[in-house]
Design a protein around this motif. Structure first.
Motif, short mmCIF file in Angstrom:
data_model
loop_
_atom_site.label_atom_id
_atom_site.label_comp_id
_atom_site.label_asym_id
_atom_site.label_seq_id
_atom_site.Cartn_x
_atom_site.Cartn_y
_atom_site.Cartn_z
N ALA A 33 5.84 6.34 0.09
CA ALA A 33 6.74 6.01 1.20
C ALA A 33 6.50 6.94 2.39
CB ALA A 33 8.19 6.10 0.74
N ILE A 34 6.35 8.22 2.12
CA ILE A 34 6.10 9.18 3.21
C ILE A 34 4.77 8.87 3.90
CG2 ILE A 34 5.66 11.61 3.74
CD1 ILE A 34 7.58 12.33 1.48
N GLY A 35 3.74 8.65 3.10
CA GLY A 35 2.43 8.36 3.68
C GLY A 35 2.42 7.09 4.50
N LEU A 36 3.10 6.06 4.00
CA LEU A 36 3.16 4.79 4.73
C LEU A 36 3.93 4.94 6.03
CD1 LEU A 36 2.45 1.79 4.67
CD2 LEU A 36 4.57 1.38 3.40
N ALA A 37 5.05 5.66 5.99
CA ALA A 37 5.83 5.86 7.21
C ALA A 37 5.04 6.65 8.25
CB ALA A 37 7.13 6.60 6.87
N LEU A 38 4.36 7.70 7.81
CA LEU A 38 3.57 8.49 8.75
C LEU A 38 2.42 7.68 9.33
CD1 LEU A 38 3.40 11.95 6.92
CD2 LEU A 38 4.72 11.36 8.97
N ALA A 39 1.81 6.84 8.51
CA ALA A 39 0.70 6.02 9.01
C ALA A 39 1.18 5.06 10.09
CB ALA A 39 0.07 5.25 7.84
N LEU A 43 0.21 5.18 14.13
CA LEU A 43 -0.39 4.04 14.82
C LEU A 43 0.40 3.67 16.08
CD1 LEU A 43 -1.39 1.75 11.82
CD2 LEU A 43 -2.93 3.05 13.31
N LEU A 44 1.69 3.95 16.05
CA LEU A 44 2.54 3.64 17.21
C LEU A 44 2.55 4.77 18.24
CD1 LEU A 44 5.59 2.02 15.38
CD2 LEU A 44 3.74 0.86 16.61
N GLY A 45 1.78 5.83 17.98
CA GLY A 45 1.71 6.94 18.93
C GLY A 45 2.97 7.78 18.98
N THR A 46 3.65 7.90 17.87
CA THR A 46 4.90 8.67 17.82
C THR A 46 4.62 10.17 17.94
OG1 THR A 46 5.78 6.98 16.34
CG2 THR A 46 6.99 9.05 16.46
N ASP A 47 5.51 10.87 18.62
CA ASP A 47 5.33 12.31 18.76
C ASP A 47 5.62 13.01 17.43
OD1 ASP A 47 8.32 13.34 18.81
OD2 ASP A 47 8.22 11.59 20.12
N VAL A 48 5.20 14.27 17.34
CA VAL A 48 5.29 15.02 16.09
C VAL A 48 6.73 15.16 15.61
CG1 VAL A 48 4.81 17.23 14.98
CG2 VAL A 48 3.16 16.26 16.58
N THR A 49 7.65 15.38 16.54
CA THR A 49 9.05 15.59 16.15
C THR A 49 9.60 14.38 15.42
OG1 THR A 49 9.42 17.05 18.03
CG2 THR A 49 11.36 16.09 16.99
N ARG A 50 9.37 13.20 15.97
CA ARG A 50 9.87 11.99 15.31
C ARG A 50 9.09 11.67 14.05
NH1 ARG A 50 9.74 7.14 18.30
NH2 ARG A 50 8.36 8.03 19.88
N MET A 51 7.84 12.08 13.97
CA MET A 51 7.09 11.89 12.72
C MET A 51 7.68 12.74 11.61
SD MET A 51 3.10 11.53 13.92
CE MET A 51 2.55 11.20 12.26
N VAL A 52 8.10 13.96 11.95
CA VAL A 52 8.77 14.81 10.95
C VAL A 52 10.07 14.16 10.49
CG1 VAL A 52 9.91 17.02 10.58
CG2 VAL A 52 7.71 16.93 11.78
N GLN A 145 17.76 10.17 22.97
CA GLN A 145 16.68 9.96 22.00
C GLN A 145 17.05 8.96 20.91
OE1 GLN A 145 16.03 13.92 20.51
NE2 GLN A 145 14.70 14.52 22.20
N LEU A 146 18.31 8.54 20.88
CA LEU A 146 18.78 7.71 19.77
C LEU A 146 18.00 6.40 19.60
CD1 LEU A 146 22.67 8.17 19.78
CD2 LEU A 146 20.99 9.01 18.13
N PRO A 147 17.70 5.65 20.65
CA PRO A 147 16.96 4.39 20.42
C PRO A 147 15.63 4.61 19.69
CG PRO A 147 17.87 4.42 22.62
CD PRO A 147 18.09 5.79 22.06
N ARG A 148 14.89 5.65 20.08
CA ARG A 148 13.62 5.92 19.41
C ARG A 148 13.83 6.43 17.99
NH1 ARG A 148 11.05 9.73 23.89
NH2 ARG A 148 13.28 10.20 24.08
N GLY A 151 14.54 3.50 15.73
CA GLY A 151 13.30 2.83 15.34
C GLY A 151 12.55 3.60 14.27
N THR A 152 12.54 4.92 14.40
CA THR A 152 11.87 5.76 13.40
C THR A 152 12.53 5.61 12.03
OG1 THR A 152 11.21 7.36 15.09
CG2 THR A 152 11.23 8.11 12.80
N LEU A 153 13.85 5.63 12.01
CA LEU A 153 14.57 5.48 10.74
C LEU A 153 14.34 4.10 10.13
CD1 LEU A 153 17.98 7.23 11.54
CD2 LEU A 153 16.08 8.12 10.18
N ALA A 154 14.31 3.08 10.97
CA ALA A 154 14.07 1.73 10.46
C ALA A 154 12.69 1.64 9.81
CB ALA A 154 14.21 0.71 11.58
N ILE A 155 11.70 2.23 10.45
CA ILE A 155 10.34 2.24 9.88
C ILE A 155 10.32 3.01 8.57
CG2 ILE A 155 8.00 3.13 10.24
CD1 ILE A 155 8.36 2.48 13.22
#
Length: 286
Positions: A33-39, A43-52, A145-148, A151-155
């Motif tokens: 799950a972690i690997g899939l979410a990070l991938a 691919l969506l160009g997310t910044d490091v903070t939201r990737m964490v 930052q909530l909208p982004r 989206g991160t949580l949904a992914i």
């Protein structure tokens, strides 16, 4: 010819060490799950903070859910997303209100612990709420930052669902089958430990009895795990009753065998507690 038995013994030891492969499967699901979410986030160009934040959300949404049925897991995961959205929203709203935020964090900790009284689902939702609120503090989430973050949580939750139900699926029937395999492996280990009693010198008896008690406790542990999975892992009550009876018969037979072997090498009759309790009286060597 010797390679196959060696591999079989190695597999038996592995299966016995993790009944039902529950820890292995949980770890695989979480990592997947972690690997899939990070991938997806990469691919969506997310910044490091939201990737964490996404990685931590995928982790908690996967390991927090411990319900036995697939339907129950799906319902809890679906309920977990709005809980996570509410938690991150509150974290963002209280970002600039330090005292109020700290008081709410304490209340949230209490709520997360108290929710355990509502079973596996309450425990999972409480843990998700607490962890996601902590994530919002960790990444310094703000209202803009909530909208982004939504989206991160949904992914992350979608990745958890894919990992749980598609990539690393698990059903009650499969778990029960693996638990029965672990029970057989632990039973074989117990019988092996029992046979060593016959030829063991008196000075090694205490160590062998400690080993025997450990294997006996492990066998009972596997039996209890099977008992907890019978309702969901079998087709009907008659099948569950049959498995339960066979497991109980195997436990009783193993205990009787241990008593017979212990009495065969002793000058006096051994007490049943000798096979279970550390420090129980050991019969004199015959």
């Amino acid at each position: 010819m010797t390679r196959r038995p060696t591999l079989a013994r190695t597999w038996d030891r592995f299966v016995a060490s993790d009944p039902g492969l529950l820890r292995l499967m949980a770890g695989l699901r979480t990592v997947t799950a972690i690997g899939l979410a990070l991938a997806v986030l990469a691919l969506l160009g997310t910044d490091v903070t939201r990737m964490v934040a996404g990685a931590m959300a995928a982790m908690v949404s996967t390991f927090a859910i411990r319900e036995k049925t697939v339907r129950g897991q799906a319902v809890t995961l679906a309920l977990g997303l709005p809980v996570a959205l509410a938690a991150v929203s509150l974290g963002a709203l209280l970002h600039s209100r330090v005292v109020l935020g700290d008081l709410f964090f304490i209340a949230l900790i209490f709520g997360a612990v108290y929710s355990r009284r509502f079973g596996d689902r309450g425990t999972a939702l409480g843990l998700i709420g607490f962890q996601i609120y902590f994530v919002s503090l960790f990444v310094n989430a703000t209202v803009d930052q909530l909208p982004r973050l939504f989206g991160t949580l949904a992914i992350s939750f979608a990745s958890s669902a894919v990992a749980r139900f598609a990539l690393v699926p698990e059903t009650p029937q499969r778990v029960l089958g693996r638990l029965r395999e672990a029970f057989r492996a632990r039973l074989a280990q117990l019988v092996t430990a029992q046979t060593r009693l016959l030829d063991a010198p008196p000075e090694e008896l205490d160590d062998l009895l400690d080993d025997l008690r450990r294997h006996t406790a492990r066998l009972h542990e596997a039996a209890l795990m099977i008992q907890g999975r019978l309702e969901d892992g079998t087709r009907d009550e008659s099948t569950a009753a049959l498995i339960q009876r066979r497991v109980a018969d195997a436990e009783v037979a193993a205990e009787r065998l241990g008593m017979l072997l212990l009495n065969a090498r002793s000058a006096e009759r051994a007490d049943t507690l000798t096979l279970h309790l550390p420090g129980a009286p050991v019969p004199a060597h015959g």
